[in-house]
Scaffold this active site. Structure first.
Site, PDB file in Angstrom:
ATOM      1  N   ASP A  30      -0.151  24.219 -21.829  1.00  0.00           N
ATOM      2  CA  ASP A  30      -0.717  25.114 -22.839  1.00  0.00           C
ATOM      3  C   ASP A  30      -0.839  24.365 -24.168  1.00  0.00           C
ATOM      4  O   ASP A  30       0.068  23.630 -24.568  1.00  0.00           O
ATOM      5  CB  ASP A  30       0.174  26.349 -23.009  1.00  0.00           C
ATOM      6  CG  ASP A  30      -0.559  27.484 -23.716  1.00  0.00           C
ATOM      7  OD1 ASP A  30      -0.881  28.482 -23.049  1.00  0.00           O
ATOM      8  OD2 ASP A  30      -0.817  27.349 -24.934  1.00  0.00           O
ATOM      9  N   ASN A  86      -1.085  38.027 -18.709  1.00  0.00           N
ATOM     10  CA  ASN A  86      -1.587  39.012 -19.664  1.00  0.00           C
ATOM     11  C   ASN A  86      -2.907  39.556 -19.128  1.00  0.00           C
ATOM     12  O   ASN A  86      -3.815  38.781 -18.802  1.00  0.00           O
ATOM     13  CB  ASN A  86      -1.793  38.362 -21.042  1.00  0.00           C
ATOM     14  CG  ASN A  86      -0.487  37.901 -21.648  1.00  0.00           C
ATOM     15  OD1 ASN A  86       0.547  38.554 -21.509  1.00  0.00           O
ATOM     16  ND2 ASN A  86      -0.512  36.750 -22.314  1.00  0.00           N
ATOM     17  N   GLN A  93      -4.200  39.311 -23.778  1.00  0.00           N
ATOM     18  CA  GLN A  93      -5.052  38.294 -23.155  1.00  0.00           C
ATOM     19  C   GLN A  93      -6.098  37.825 -24.157  1.00  0.00           C
ATOM     20  O   GLN A  93      -6.750  38.643 -24.815  1.00  0.00           O
ATOM     21  CB  GLN A  93      -5.731  38.852 -21.899  1.00  0.00           C
ATOM     22  CG  GLN A  93      -6.520  37.792 -21.144  1.00  0.00           C
ATOM     23  CD  GLN A  93      -7.114  38.310 -19.822  1.00  0.00           C
ATOM     24  OE1 GLN A  93      -6.982  39.488 -19.482  1.00  0.00           O
ATOM     25  NE2 GLN A  93      -7.752  37.411 -19.091  1.00  0.00           N
ATOM     26  N   VAL A  95      -7.958  34.613 -23.353  1.00  0.00           N
ATOM     27  CA  VAL A  95      -8.949  33.863 -22.576  1.00  0.00           C
ATOM     28  C   VAL A  95      -9.240  34.682 -21.322  1.00  0.00           C
ATOM     29  O   VAL A  95      -8.333  34.926 -20.508  1.00  0.00           O
ATOM     30  CB  VAL A  95      -8.442  32.454 -22.208  1.00  0.00           C
ATOM     31  CG1 VAL A  95      -9.493  31.722 -21.383  1.00  0.00           C
ATOM     32  CG2 VAL A  95      -8.087  31.652 -23.459  1.00  0.00           C
ATOM     33  N   HIS A  99      -5.224  33.636 -15.532  1.00  0.00           N
ATOM     34  CA  HIS A  99      -4.307  32.495 -15.535  1.00  0.00           C
ATOM     35  C   HIS A  99      -2.872  33.000 -15.509  1.00  0.00           C
ATOM     36  O   HIS A  99      -2.576  34.085 -16.029  1.00  0.00           O
ATOM     37  CB  HIS A  99      -4.531  31.591 -16.759  1.00  0.00           C
ATOM     38  CG  HIS A  99      -4.555  32.332 -18.048  1.00  0.00           C
ATOM     39  ND1 HIS A  99      -5.646  33.068 -18.464  1.00  0.00           N
ATOM     40  CD2 HIS A  99      -3.612  32.492 -19.019  1.00  0.00           C
ATOM     41  CE1 HIS A  99      -5.383  33.630 -19.634  1.00  0.00           C
ATOM     42  NE2 HIS A  99      -4.145  33.310 -19.990  1.00  0.00           N
ATOM     43  N   ILE A 100      -2.031  32.191 -14.924  1.00  0.00           N
ATOM     44  CA  ILE A 100      -0.599  32.488 -14.861  1.00  0.00           C
ATOM     45  C   ILE A 100       0.109  31.578 -15.852  1.00  0.00           C
ATOM     46  O   ILE A 100      -0.043  30.346 -15.795  1.00  0.00           O
ATOM     47  CB  ILE A 100      -0.050  32.211 -13.439  1.00  0.00           C
ATOM     48  CG1 ILE A 100      -0.700  33.157 -12.420  1.00  0.00           C
ATOM     49  CG2 ILE A 100       1.473  32.354 -13.414  1.00  0.00           C
ATOM     50  CD1 ILE A 100      -0.299  32.847 -10.980  1.00  0.00           C
ATOM     51  N   HIS A 101       0.893  32.179 -16.743  1.00  0.00           N
ATOM     52  CA  HIS A 101       1.746  31.391 -17.628  1.00  0.00           C
ATOM     53  C   HIS A 101       3.056  31.101 -16.893  1.00  0.00           C
ATOM     54  O   HIS A 101       3.698  32.018 -16.373  1.00  0.00           O
ATOM     55  CB  HIS A 101       2.109  32.177 -18.898  1.00  0.00           C
ATOM     56  CG  HIS A 101       0.956  32.529 -19.780  1.00  0.00           C
ATOM     57  ND1 HIS A 101       0.647  31.823 -20.927  1.00  0.00           N
ATOM     58  CD2 HIS A 101       0.041  33.525 -19.707  1.00  0.00           C
ATOM     59  CE1 HIS A 101      -0.402  32.381 -21.521  1.00  0.00           C
ATOM     60  NE2 HIS A 101      -0.791  33.413 -20.807  1.00  0.00           N
TER      61      HIS A 101
HETATM   62  P1  5GP Z   1      -3.668  34.546 -22.844  1.00  0.00           P
HETATM   63  O1  5GP Z   1      -3.341  34.939 -24.253  1.00  0.00           O
HETATM   64  O2  5GP Z   1      -5.139  34.758 -22.529  1.00  0.00           O
HETATM   65  O3  5GP Z   1      -2.759  35.137 -21.805  1.00  0.00           O
HETATM   66  O4  5GP Z   1      -3.366  33.000 -22.759  1.00  0.00           O
HETATM   67  C1  5GP Z   1      -4.278  32.029 -23.146  1.00  0.00           C
HETATM   68  C2  5GP Z   1      -3.496  30.768 -23.354  1.00  0.00           C
HETATM   69  O5  5GP Z   1      -4.393  29.693 -23.355  1.00  0.00           O
HETATM   70  C3  5GP Z   1      -2.718  30.734 -24.676  1.00  0.00           C
HETATM   71  O6  5GP Z   1      -1.340  30.530 -24.420  1.00  0.00           O
HETATM   72  C4  5GP Z   1      -3.353  29.572 -25.416  1.00  0.00           C
HETATM   73  O7  5GP Z   1      -2.430  28.830 -26.170  1.00  0.00           O
HETATM   74  C5  5GP Z   1      -3.990  28.757 -24.303  1.00  0.00           C
HETATM   75  N1  5GP Z   1      -5.168  28.025 -24.694  1.00  0.00           N
HETATM   76  C6  5GP Z   1      -6.218  28.503 -25.421  1.00  0.00           C
HETATM   77  N2  5GP Z   1      -7.151  27.542 -25.591  1.00  0.00           N
HETATM   78  C7  5GP Z   1      -6.672  26.432 -24.955  1.00  0.00           C
HETATM   79  C8  5GP Z   1      -7.187  25.114 -24.782  1.00  0.00           C
HETATM   80  O8  5GP Z   1      -8.265  24.745 -25.252  1.00  0.00           O
HETATM   81  N3  5GP Z   1      -6.423  24.247 -24.070  1.00  0.00           N
HETATM   82  C9  5GP Z   1      -5.227  24.617 -23.521  1.00  0.00           C
HETATM   83  N4  5GP Z   1      -4.552  23.682 -22.837  1.00  0.00           N
HETATM   84  N5  5GP Z   1      -4.707  25.851 -23.674  1.00  0.00           N
HETATM   85  C10 5GP Z   1      -5.430  26.750 -24.379  1.00  0.00           C
END
Ligand code: 5GP
Length: 114
Positions: A30, A86, A93, A95, A99-101
């Site tokens: 991340d 998320n 969320q 993105v 995706h799985i964190h």
């Molecule tokens: P969400 O909030 O959608 O569950 O998680 C999206 C995650 O993607 C966030 O933890 C954020 O830091 C990560 N993220 C967003 N843009 C990028 C990127 O360009 N590269 C990487 N490696 N992670 C990203």
């Protein structure tokens, strides 16, 4: 439809630190880690969010979980990690590509007090 940041990473249009890749998914660090270990397990199929998955995605979803388990072993955090998905903007969320964190090295137990 414009590509999400994760589709661009999968297509190598954006850089990222790739820990693992196979025909179904990619695992990256991340960019803004919320824990000492924070990686994302991302299917190559652009499912918008978990609630949009269908019965056809069952095997893929299982695969992602098994890859998360394998990555936890590779990173030596197999005894203590958290998995987070998320689902939807109101749930955090940002993105819109499923995706799985996988998070480790930080105590999240205050979020789920027993
Ligand atoms: P969400 O909030 O959608 O569950 O998680 C999206 C995650 O993607 C966030 O933890 C954020 O830091 C990560 N993220 C967003 N843009 C990028 C990127 O360009 N590269 C990487 N490696 N992670 C990203």
């Amino acid at each position: 439809m414009a590509k999400t940041v994760f589709e661009k990473i999968i297509d190598r249009e954006l850089p990222s630190k790739i820990l693992f890749e196979d025909e179904k998914c990619i695992v990256i660090e991340d960019i803004a880690p919320k824990a000492p270990v924070h990686v994302l397990v991302i299917p190559k199929k652009p499912i918008k969010m978990l609630s949009k998955a269908t019965a056809d995605d069952q095997e893929l979803l299982g695969h992602l979980m098994m890859i998360a388990k394998q990555i936890s072993e590779k990173l030596n955090v197999q005894d203590a990690f958290n998995i987070v998905i998320n689902n939807g903007a109101e749930a955090g969320q940002t993105v819109f590509h499923l995706h799985i964190h996988l998070l480790a090295g930080r105590d999240f137990s205050d979020l789920f007090p027993t």
